[in-house]
Design an enzyme around this catalytic site. Structure first.
Site, PDB file in Angstrom:
ATOM      1  N   GLN A 135       0.827  -1.205   0.000  1.00 50.38           N
ATOM      2  CA  GLN A 135       0.000   0.000   0.000  1.00 50.38           C
ATOM      3  C   GLN A 135       0.859   1.251   0.000  1.00 50.38           C
ATOM      4  O   GLN A 135       1.730   1.405   0.856  1.00 50.38           O
ATOM      5  CB  GLN A 135      -0.915  -0.013   1.239  1.00 50.38           C
ATOM      6  CG  GLN A 135      -1.852   1.174   1.354  1.00 50.38           C
ATOM      7  CD  GLN A 135      -2.674   1.118   2.633  1.00 50.38           C
ATOM      8  OE1 GLN A 135      -2.374   0.331   3.524  1.00 50.38           O
ATOM      9  NE2 GLN A 135      -3.697   1.931   2.739  1.00 50.38           N
ATOM     10  N   GLY A 136       0.615   2.157  -0.944  1.00 48.09           N
ATOM     11  CA  GLY A 136       1.362   3.397  -1.043  1.00 48.09           C
ATOM     12  C   GLY A 136       0.501   4.606  -0.746  1.00 48.09           C
ATOM     13  O   GLY A 136       0.105   5.336  -1.659  1.00 48.09           O
ATOM     14  N   SER A 138       0.984   6.468   2.744  1.00 52.88           N
ATOM     15  CA  SER A 138       1.728   7.350   3.653  1.00 52.88           C
ATOM     16  C   SER A 138       2.906   8.020   2.961  1.00 52.88           C
ATOM     17  O   SER A 138       3.602   7.413   2.136  1.00 52.88           O
ATOM     18  CB  SER A 138       2.246   6.556   4.856  1.00 52.88           C
ATOM     19  OG  SER A 138       1.184   6.073   5.630  1.00 52.88           O
ATOM     20  N   SER A 170       4.723  -1.762   4.213  1.00 54.11           N
ATOM     21  CA  SER A 170       4.939  -3.129   4.677  1.00 54.11           C
ATOM     22  C   SER A 170       5.004  -4.095   3.497  1.00 54.11           C
ATOM     23  O   SER A 170       4.289  -3.920   2.509  1.00 54.11           O
ATOM     24  CB  SER A 170       3.803  -3.568   5.610  1.00 54.11           C
ATOM     25  OG  SER A 170       3.713  -2.720   6.724  1.00 54.11           O
ATOM     26  N   GLU A 255      -9.481  -1.535   5.608  1.00 55.60           N
ATOM     27  CA  GLU A 255      -8.301  -1.605   6.459  1.00 55.60           C
ATOM     28  C   GLU A 255      -8.675  -1.419   7.912  1.00 55.60           C
ATOM     29  O   GLU A 255      -8.041  -1.994   8.809  1.00 55.60           O
ATOM     30  CB  GLU A 255      -7.283  -0.546   6.039  1.00 55.60           C
ATOM     31  CG  GLU A 255      -5.965  -0.645   6.791  1.00 55.60           C
ATOM     32  CD  GLU A 255      -4.931   0.355   6.295  1.00 55.60           C
ATOM     33  OE1 GLU A 255      -3.732   0.068   6.444  1.00 55.60           O
ATOM     34  OE2 GLU A 255      -5.313   1.404   5.747  1.00 55.60           O
ATOM     35  N   GLU A 402      -5.619   7.563  18.704  1.00 59.09           N
ATOM     36  CA  GLU A 402      -6.121   8.900  19.033  1.00 59.09           C
ATOM     37  C   GLU A 402      -6.968   9.464  17.884  1.00 59.09           C
ATOM     38  O   GLU A 402      -8.048  10.034  18.110  1.00 59.09           O
ATOM     39  CB  GLU A 402      -4.945   9.839  19.327  1.00 59.09           C
ATOM     40  CG  GLU A 402      -4.177   9.516  20.597  1.00 59.09           C
ATOM     41  CD  GLU A 402      -3.221   8.339  20.458  1.00 59.09           C
ATOM     42  OE1 GLU A 402      -2.694   7.883  21.471  1.00 59.09           O
ATOM     43  OE2 GLU A 402      -3.015   7.870  19.317  1.00 59.09           O
TER      44      GLU A 402
END
Length: 419
Positions: A135-136, A138, A170, A255, A402
């Site tokens: 997954q791209g 971030s 990852s 996700e 959070e």
């Protein structure tokens, strides 16, 4: 006969019978090579990768993966049978799957948002693990603020030329393809995003450089990627140009707890002792925490005889059971008033359950949990400490706890925004 079986439809009962016949005859042999494994399966050697991939491909061929996806894409075409396959795999204690990104992120996003070409090209191979995905999303300046993308895709004829950087990826070293969120219009923040399926390993993936990132466990569990003039054909665009935010939210929905294959933690797959693996001995089907306590020593006795440990294990199992039952609500249309309520709750709760159980495993094992290298006789390959450290990533990835609490409060409960 338990309630789950009694509630099966005729189609589901027939499918459950198939699972119960197929699994004992096709159960994957325990991995007997050298690797650092734990309850967060990390792919530390090519041999371990191939072992996991072979199991996933076998389970797909046996009809236990992609059960509810349409037949025209090479899948099962059943109705609510993936849940049954998951239950039966959990019951017998099967190994994990390698293609988690493909199973829980890529496949459902393709099904909801992909073109017919993309569905036929990618779905079956993503589900089977034949092609591995990462997954791209971030970037250095786009973490919790997903829309703050700077990686830019410029349209040139029937192709797109991509330049930029992604981080915290990852499974990159084993992946063939990446789901990539890019900016295609700098004048709009959310409406200026476009989503692609991009090759990163074949000749088509020229223009991608990967640099591993070392975690505190000593493993390269993540990587950062640099895109320099990567050219991607427009047919690999997922969704309309400028609709990347909407497609990305579909991916994040899965996700954050609504994936089609959610592997259990407490009570699920049990890593085996190396001597059991050599004997090809089946692990007793009992909750993993109970098995660990039964085979760990505290004050000269089995840890399972410690009343405090027993109580903590029961509390963990009760919480896990409640979480599993809560997730079953996703299969009942119209039961909840907001489509993101259960996915967001599930992501938050599951990541914290994972962290709690990792800490409990450390306490059960006692001083032996400090081992950083696997011993032949150690449960979990002597990697409980590694699992504990890794568990902290779970409350950060896919949105920190959070951020999740803020979103639940603001979007689901309509509370005022925090200041």
């Amino acid at each position: 006969m338990n309630d789950k079986v009694m509630s099966d439809t005729p189609e589901q009962a027939e499918f459950r019978a198939h699972c119960r016949e197929w699994l004992p005859n096709n159960r994957h042999k325990p991995f007997s090579g050298k690797t650092r494994t734990d309850v967060h399966p990390r792919i530390s050697t090519p041999e371990y990768f191939r072992w996991m991939q072979e199991w996933q491909m076998s389970a797909f061929d046996g009809g236990l993966i992609g059960c509810d996806y349409p037949k025209e894409y090479g899948c099962g075409g059943h109705t609510d049978c993936q849940r049954i396959a998951n239950e039966e795999m959990q019951r017998i204690g099967t190994p994990p799957f390698i293609g988690g990104q493909g199973l829980s992120l890529v496949a459902p996003t393709l099904l909801e948002c992909g073109s017919e070409y993309l569905k036929k090209r990618f779905l079956a191979k993503a589900l089977s693990g034949e092609e591995i995905w990462c997954q791209g999303f971030s970037e250095p300046n786009a973490g919790s603020d997903v829309a703050n993308q700077e990686t830019f895709a410029e349209k040139k004829g029937d192709s797109w030329v991509i330049n930029g950087q992604k981080v915290w990826t990852s499974l990159y070293e084993y992946s063939d393809w990446m789901i990539l969120l890019t900016r295609t219009d700098r004048s709009h923040k959310h409406k200026g995003l476009t989503y692609f399926c991009v090759p990163i390993k074949t000749e088509l993936g020229k223009g991608v450089e990967m640099r591993p990132l070392i975690k505190m466990t000593g493993e390269a569990g993540f990587a950062e990627e640099f895109f320099k003039d990567l050219t991607v054909d427009d047919k690999y665009r997922l969704g309309d140009e400028g609709a990347g935010w909407s497609v990305a939210m579909t991916t994040l929905k899965h996700e954050r707890g609504q994936g089609h294959l959610v592997l259990p933690t407490a009570g699920g797959w049990q890593p085996v002792r190396k001597d059991d693996a050599k004997k090809d001995k089946a692990v007793p089907v009992e909750p993993a925490l109970v098995a660990l306590a039964r085979n760990s020593t505290r004050h000269g006795k089995s840890a399972v005889d410690d009343p405090v440990i027993r109580d903590r294990i029961m509390q963990a199992m009760i919480k896990q059971k409640g979480f599993n039952e809560s997730n079953r609500r996703t299969g009942v249309k119209g039961l909840v008033d907001h489509p993101m309520r259960i996915p967001m709750e599930s992501k938050l709760v599951s990541s914290e359950i994972d962290q709690e159980q990792s800490a409990l495993r450390m306490d059960i094992e006692g001083i032996s949990a400090a081992l950083s290298r696997p011993l032949e006789s150690a449960w979990y390959g002597g990697a409980s400490g590694n699992a504990y450290m890794t568990s902290f990533a779970m409350t950060i990835a896919a949105g920190t706890s959070e951020i999740q609490r803020n979103q639940l409060g603001e979007r689901i409960l309509n509370l005022p925004k925090s200041k």
